[in-house]
Design an enzyme around this catalytic site. Structure first.
Site, mmCIF file in Angstrom:
data_model
loop_
_atom_site.group_PDB
_atom_site.id
_atom_site.type_symbol
_atom_site.label_atom_id
_atom_site.label_comp_id
_atom_site.label_asym_id
_atom_site.label_seq_id
_atom_site.Cartn_x
_atom_site.Cartn_y
_atom_site.Cartn_z
ATOM 1 C CB CYS A 54 5.582 38.849 -85.963
ATOM 2 S SG CYS A 54 5.385 38.508 -87.711
ATOM 3 C CE LYS A 60 12.421 50.425 -92.993
ATOM 4 N NZ LYS A 60 13.633 49.620 -93.080
ATOM 5 C CB CYS A 63 8.663 46.744 -95.474
ATOM 6 S SG CYS A 63 7.405 47.178 -96.673
ATOM 7 C CB SER A 64 10.365 45.227 -90.413
ATOM 8 O OG SER A 64 9.386 44.259 -90.712
ATOM 9 C CG HIS A 81 10.473 41.667 -87.752
ATOM 10 N ND1 HIS A 81 10.278 41.117 -86.498
ATOM 11 C CD2 HIS A 81 9.297 41.499 -88.411
ATOM 12 C CE1 HIS A 81 9.047 40.639 -86.421
ATOM 13 N NE2 HIS A 81 8.432 40.840 -87.561
#
Ligand SMILES: [Zn+2]
Lengths: 129, 347, 385
Positions: free
Chosen positions: C84, C329, C207-208, C333
């Site tokens: 990421c 979020k 969670c994203s 992402h």
């Protein structure tokens, strides 16, 4: 996953074979060629203890494909007696009753398998002690 | 002297009650409980199989015989009708997991429910002959009964491991005997998921004929009668058969009960009589005799006469006893969970 | 070393489940917009940040594929992968190439096409950002690793699920003002706590999401920037740090060591401290990471991240606005694109182009982009010129 990839790790997965740095005493699981703490390249082969404590844990409710059939399941980071930490599934437990600091014991279990026709992967899990 | 130097048993944490299975199929639980003398059975977790159960039992055996270097174990035989692979030995995985060195002999054995006692017979024979210092005989199974079949109430999971040696023996092998005929009372064809059986034919001509014959011959060879034994362990496909066999032979209930774990364990197939023996060793005192007779469909029986030694008591508490494992906070499953665990429904 | 500026940026119209767009469509669209925005007629070199085109789409070697489709071949193009943190790492390499004098016009783009696989395959692909043999093999997922950090943070500091949720609520609020954001709706702490659990104690709204998207920026030497752009933004610091791969090997399960190390270097490079940062985009792949990051980047002390977030200190009008874009979020992402998009948000804020979510008088912003469970952190500090 190829059979070679599974095969070469059997000592670690079956018997928790690990290494202790001869320079500074740091325990590595899996073993390494060089110590990240003191730079030493001399290690002593050891086996991690099968007793430990839960440092933290979670309950996986959205699993990767290999674990669909046993979801939800618990996973923990465990500090073993005498050093060494592992991330392992917590078997034979009610996930709602786990606690940080709880004593666990390492057991030998089937971890997953390469589909319906492939090889079965064995390794370590922990259970409440 | 040669015999058992270490033993261990392993039973999964999960159970299902007879009531839960009966409810699923609209049957009367009481008739099954009475007819089979069975209250509940063990169920393997989705991560357990004959290999993992064998590893745990063998590790407990080595925990008891803690002075044994696994590198000195010359053979490991695993008897099961549920080896995880059709082709690929269970024994090598178990051997690696318990730290045996590559210099050993192994074989996966199959003879329905007597595969485990066959392993014990081979292991003891190799040790007794002086060919090797130590050898493991293990019986373990995660057996399946077809849904709604009578076997589903009893087919359970568990195993026991026995390490044989010639020094520090805890139970000497005094005599053995094996007895077999071609009697097709129960079978499973290759690629089939569930076994088939001959119904009531599994009783008199199969279980009782072979087990009783073998028991009588091994006692005769040893020059002993039922009253010479403190304990008797007979194969336990259900609660009723071993009790009836014992009665026919002239054993009292009290001699059978210590190893009679089936009412709360179920039939662990290759693990059944070995686990009965393990439960008996867990509590026996020095100088006591144990008769063990297995039975495997197909059909045959292995008989053993053991006599415990003064080495026994010191080892009993060094690993979990079978009855303690059975009592240790079991997790009860619904039929749905059980069916998913056992691959009876695909998820 | 030369000073480096950002002179053009580009993204897709809106991030999300972009069923009709392929990986190359997404990337080329964002890259062309950045090129047009900068008004350059060529680029000298390109960095493509992409975590897992292989597992997500079966396509590797995307650097050349995208140079080809962008019509810029034969310029050199390199794919950068650090999970990421790929975007942040690519930005640093682009910065280095311009700063060193090797190139004048460098395009740094990031892309991820995540919806061409089903949910469990996506879970597996993301789990590859952990130590696959010793974490993912044993059944732990990516949310699972952060959930274990969260559980430990709660245990050590008394952080509450409500405090975690506060980060998500704030980021969703900011996202309502960002036209690019995947989720442009307000949520409440109750919505978060009542949403399904993914990995206890993290709910789905901690969670994203899984997102398709791309982002690109054009870099050039600061002394040439005004030729192209009246309001360029300077990269005052660019730092990357690594840490133990497996969470269980970290010295602390609640401190993101790579973030601390990269931030320390970046603050030194820029000659500023955390108190002189006007806004920050931080890697809120999970609410717990934002809680840890506001601590480890020095905005509040260790253990106080939950309280700090719940107090509103990181809101748009707070002491240090965090994730004005909506963060991972709410904005979404698309893994490889995230680090680049963070820089774009700060760029817009510093130019006063952030619309309703504009932080008034913002002169200096920080972006923190993280890979894995903290194995990599990239920290950039951007300043008005
Ligand atoms: Zn060292």
């Amino acid at each position: 996953m190829t059979v070679a990839r599974i095969w070469r790790e059997r000592g670690r997965r079956y018997r928790l074979e690990a290494a202790r740095c001869k320079g500074c005493g740091k325990v590595f699981f899996p073993g390494r060629l060089v110590c990240d703490k003191c730079g030493s390249r001399e290690f002593e082969e050891i086996r991690l203890s099968d007793k430990g404590k839960i440092l933290t844990y979670t309950v996986i409710r959205v699993p990767p494909p290999a674990h669909t059939y046993e979801t939800p399941y618990a996973v923990a980071i465990v500090e073993l007696e005498g050093g060494g930490r592992i991330t392992a599934m917590v078997a034979d437990c009610d996930p709602e009753k786990l606690e940080i600091g709880q004593n666990v014991r390492v057991v030998f279990r089937k971890i997953s398998q390469d589909g319906e026709k492939g090889i079965k992967f064995y390794g370590y899990k922990v259970v409440p002690a | 002297m040669s015999g058992i130097v270490g033993w261990g048993s392993s039973v999964p944490k999960y159970r299902i009650k007879v009531e839960e299975i009966a409810r699923q199929w609209g049957e009367d639980p009481e008739s099954f409980k009475k007819g089979l003398m069975l209250r509940e059975k063990s169920v393997p977790g989705p991560d357990q199989d004959t290999i993992t159960i064998s590893v745990e039992a063998a590790r407990y055996a080595l925990q008891r015989a803690s002075y044994v270097d696994p590198g000195e174990i010359g053979a490991i035989y695993i008897g099961s009708e549920s080896h995880p692979y059709a082709v690929k030995p269970s024994g090598v995985t178990v051997a690696e997991a318990i730290g045996m060195q590559p210099d050993f002999h192994t074989a996966d054995l199959e003879f329905a429910c007597k595969a485990g006692s066959q392993g014990m017979f081979l292991a003891w024979s190799l040790v007794d002959s002086g060919r090797m210092k130590y050898a493991f005989g293990i019986g373990a199974d995660t057996s399946q009964g077809a849904p709604a079949n009578a076997l589903e109430y009893s087919a359970s999971a568990g195993g026991a491991a026995f390490l044989f040696g010639r020094e520090k023996v805890v139970a000497e092998v005094i005599e053995t005997h094996s007895y077999a005929t071609d009697t097709p009372d129960f079978w499973r064809r290759e690629h089939e998921f569930y076994p088939q059986h001959g119904g009531r034919f599994t009783g008199e001509p199969a279980y009782f004929h072979h087990l009783l014959s073998c028991a009588r011959i091994v006692m005769e060879k040893a020059g002993m009668k039922p009253s010479d034994f403190a304990y008797a362990v007979f194969h336990m496909p259900n609660g009723k058969f071993p009790m009836r066999a014992g009665k026919i032979l002239g054993f009292k209930k009290e001699q059978i009960e210590p190893g009679w774990v089936v009412p709360i364990l179920g039939n662990t197939y290759s693990g059944a009589s070995p686990m009965g023996l393990a439960a008996t060793l867990d509590i026996a005192k020095p100088g006591e005799r144990i008769l063990m007779v297995s039975f495997g469909s197909g059909a045959g029986s292995d008989g053993f006469v053991f006599e415990t030694t003064s080495e026994l008591p010191a080892l009993q508490d060094k690993a979990p006893k079978l009855r303690a494992q059975l009592a240790d906070d079991p997790i009860y499953l619904t039929y749905g969970q059980y069916a998913a665990f056992r691959g009876k429904i695909r998820v | 070393m030369r000073e480096v500026a950002i002179i053009g940026v580009g993204m897709n119209d809106r991030w999300g489940e972009l069923w009709e767009k392929s990986l190359r469509d997404l990337y080329v669209e964002a890259a062309l917009r950045a090129i047009d925005d900068a008004g350059v007629d060529h680029i000298d070199s390109m960095y493509v940040a992409c975590m897992s085109s292989g597992l997500f789409t079966g396509q590797e070697h995307v650097s050349s594929l995208l140079a080809d489709y962008l019509g810029v071949a034969p310029i050199p193009a390199v794919r950068v992968e650090s999970a990421c943190a790929s975007g942040g790492n690519a930005l640093r390499l682009g910065w280095l190439e311009v700063a060193s004098g090797a190139s004048d016009l460098v395009l740094v783009g990031g892309v991820e096409k995540m919806t061409d696989v089903d949910g469990s395959q996506a879970t597996l692909a993301l789990a590859a950002a952990s130590d696959f043999e010793w974490e993912a093999f044993n059944g732990v997922t990516f949310p699972g690793l952060y959930a274990m950090m969260a559980r430990r943070h709660m245990h050590e500091f008394g952080t509450t699920p409500e405090q975690l949720a506060a980060a998500s609520v704030k980021n969703h609020h900011n996202g309502t003002m960002n036209p690019v954001a995947q989720f442009q709706m307000e949520i409440t702490v109750e919505t978060v706590l009542n949403s399904v659990l993914v990995a206890d104690p993290l709910h789905i709204l901690d969670c994203s999401p899984v997102t398709d998207g791309a982002a690109a920026v054009i870099l050039c030497p600061a002394d040439q920037a005004k030729k192209f752009n009246s309001q360029p933004v300077k990269i005052a610091a660019s730092a990357v740090a690594t840490d133990a791969m497996a969470l269980h090997s970290r010295e602390s399960l609640v401190t993101i060591g790579s973030a601390k190390a990269a931030a320390e270097k970046a603050y030194k490079q820029a000659g500023v401290g955390p108190g002189e940062i006007d806004l920050a985009e931080v890697h809120d792949c999970f609410t717990i990471s934002e809680i840890c990051l506001v601590e480890d980047l020095g905005f509040t002390e260790k253990g106080k991240g939950g309280e700090f977030t719940e107090s509103g200190a990181t809101a748009l009008d707070g002491r240090i606005p965090v994730n004005t874009s909506g963060g991972l979020k709410s904005k979404g992402h698309p893994v490889g694109a995230t680090g680049v998009a963070q820089a774009i948000e700060v760029y817009k804020q510093l130019r006063g182009e952030a619309g309703k979510r504009q932080v008034k008088g913002a002169k200096r912003g920080l972006c923190h982009n993280m890979g894995g469970s903290g194995g990599t952190s990239a920290v950039h500090i951007l300043e008005v010129m």
